[in-house]
Design a protein around this motif. Structure first.
Motif, PDB file in Angstrom:
ATOM      1  N   GLN A 153      56.672   4.851 -56.646  1.00  0.00           N
ATOM      2  CA  GLN A 153      56.377   4.215 -55.357  1.00  0.00           C
ATOM      3  C   GLN A 153      56.085   2.726 -55.547  1.00  0.00           C
ATOM      4  O   GLN A 153      56.535   1.889 -54.768  1.00  0.00           O
ATOM      5  CB  GLN A 153      55.179   4.911 -54.699  1.00  0.00           C
ATOM      6  N   GLN A 154      55.327   2.396 -56.606  1.00  0.00           N
ATOM      7  CA  GLN A 154      55.023   0.985 -56.858  1.00  0.00           C
ATOM      8  C   GLN A 154      56.296   0.180 -57.117  1.00  0.00           C
ATOM      9  O   GLN A 154      56.428  -0.954 -56.648  1.00  0.00           O
ATOM     10  CB  GLN A 154      54.065   0.850 -58.047  1.00  0.00           C
ATOM     11  N   GLN A 183      52.777   4.425 -46.624  1.00  0.00           N
ATOM     12  CA  GLN A 183      51.788   3.969 -47.617  1.00  0.00           C
ATOM     13  C   GLN A 183      51.312   2.540 -47.353  1.00  0.00           C
ATOM     14  O   GLN A 183      50.640   1.945 -48.193  1.00  0.00           O
ATOM     15  CB  GLN A 183      52.405   4.022 -49.034  1.00  0.00           C
ATOM     16  N   ILE A 191      58.727   4.270 -48.062  1.00  0.00           N
ATOM     17  CA  ILE A 191      57.268   4.393 -48.254  1.00  0.00           C
ATOM     18  C   ILE A 191      56.475   3.687 -47.147  1.00  0.00           C
ATOM     19  O   ILE A 191      55.372   3.193 -47.388  1.00  0.00           O
ATOM     20  CB  ILE A 191      56.816   3.863 -49.637  1.00  0.00           C
ATOM     21  N   LYS A 227      47.701   1.345 -48.241  1.00  0.00           N
ATOM     22  CA  LYS A 227      47.109   1.707 -49.536  1.00  0.00           C
ATOM     23  C   LYS A 227      47.163   0.517 -50.499  1.00  0.00           C
ATOM     24  O   LYS A 227      47.907  -0.442 -50.285  1.00  0.00           O
ATOM     25  CB  LYS A 227      47.861   2.899 -50.130  1.00  0.00           C
ATOM     26  N   LEU A 270      49.217   4.491 -55.575  1.00  0.00           N
ATOM     27  CA  LEU A 270      50.621   4.940 -55.525  1.00  0.00           C
ATOM     28  C   LEU A 270      51.104   5.352 -56.905  1.00  0.00           C
ATOM     29  O   LEU A 270      50.581   4.890 -57.922  1.00  0.00           O
ATOM     30  CB  LEU A 270      51.514   3.805 -55.007  1.00  0.00           C
TER      31      LEU A 270
END
Length: 242
Positions: free
Chosen positions: A141-142, A129, A126, A132, A137
């Motif tokens: 993704q988190q 990202q 990721i 961000k 997310l």
């Protein structure tokens, strides 16, 4: 790498960990299975003293867990932990979430921490990202950010406490893929999970817990194909029949 000797833990009258003896050598992946309330998460949380124990001894890399203070903070830095909830700082970018620990705890320079952070975000897939905020997310993704954040401390051991149980089903695999690649790279891991496929594929050993005890400790194939205890047979029967 992890040593637990005669560990006991009560919550009031409830005896949640009974005579726990467990050694996890360096580079081994141990998956802990068992019904809800069997003591799995508590076991995981005692290893970095998020839960204090009543008696017994816990060692990381041959050093007994200190009770508190700076020595405990230092030892905790060697033990990465990933929870069900991602616990990310909502107002910080993804990259800042990952670099905060190395800068604050290890005194790493920001440029160096950013470089490490980007390598880890790349590793969990990721990197794009980086700027961000967590809310932008997906859950999967988190959770990958949370894994990168734990890895940023360059731990000797990684603990995972049901890291996929809060995720939507389609996001589970992306987190398990990252964990599987960590396992292949030789990271020492203790994973509490309900993901049977991951246990079978990535674990060196499966521990089965019930009522606060380690009832079985076996290689994955042996455990899944030929469980020894009635409690494990009953558990697998319920889970694998779904």
């Amino acid at each position: 790498m992890i040593g637990m000797y005669d560990v006991q833990k009560h919550f009031g009258d409830l005896h949640v960990l009974k005579d726990i003896n467990l050694q996890v050598p360096s580079g081994q992946v141990v998956v802990v299975l068992g019904p809800s309330g069997s003591g799995k998460s508590t076991l995981c949380r005692t290893i970095n003293r998020l839960e204090p124990i009543d008696s017994g001894r816990i060692e990381i890399d041959g050093v007994e867990l200190p009770a508190e203070g700076k020595a405990l903070a230092r030892l905790r830095a060697d033990v990465g932990m990933v929870f069900q909830s991602f616990n990310l700082f909502a107002h910080k970018t993804i990259l800042d979430n990952v670099t905060l620990g190395p800068i604050k705890v290890k005194g790493m320079r920001k440029a160096e921490a950013d470089k490490l952070g980007m390598q880890l975000l790349e590793r969990v897939g990721i990197a794009s990202q980086r700027d961000k905020l967590p809310a932008q997310l997906s859950g999967g993704q988190q959770q990958r950010v949370a894994i990168a954040r734990a890895l940023a401390m360059q731990p000797k051991v990684m603990l995972f406490d049901e890291p996929t149980s809060a995720l939507d089903p389609e996001m589970v695999q992306e987190v398990l893929d990252v964990m599987t690649s960590l396992a292949k790279e030789g990271m020492t891991m203790l994973v509490v999970t309900h993901e049977m496929g991951f246990a079978r594929r990535a674990a060196d050993r499966v521990l089965f817990m019930s009522d606060g005890e380690i009832v079985e400790d076996a290689e994955p194939d042996a455990f899944f194909d030929n469980p020894q205890s009635n409690r494990a047979k009953d558990f697998l029967g319920k889970i694998l029949s779904h």
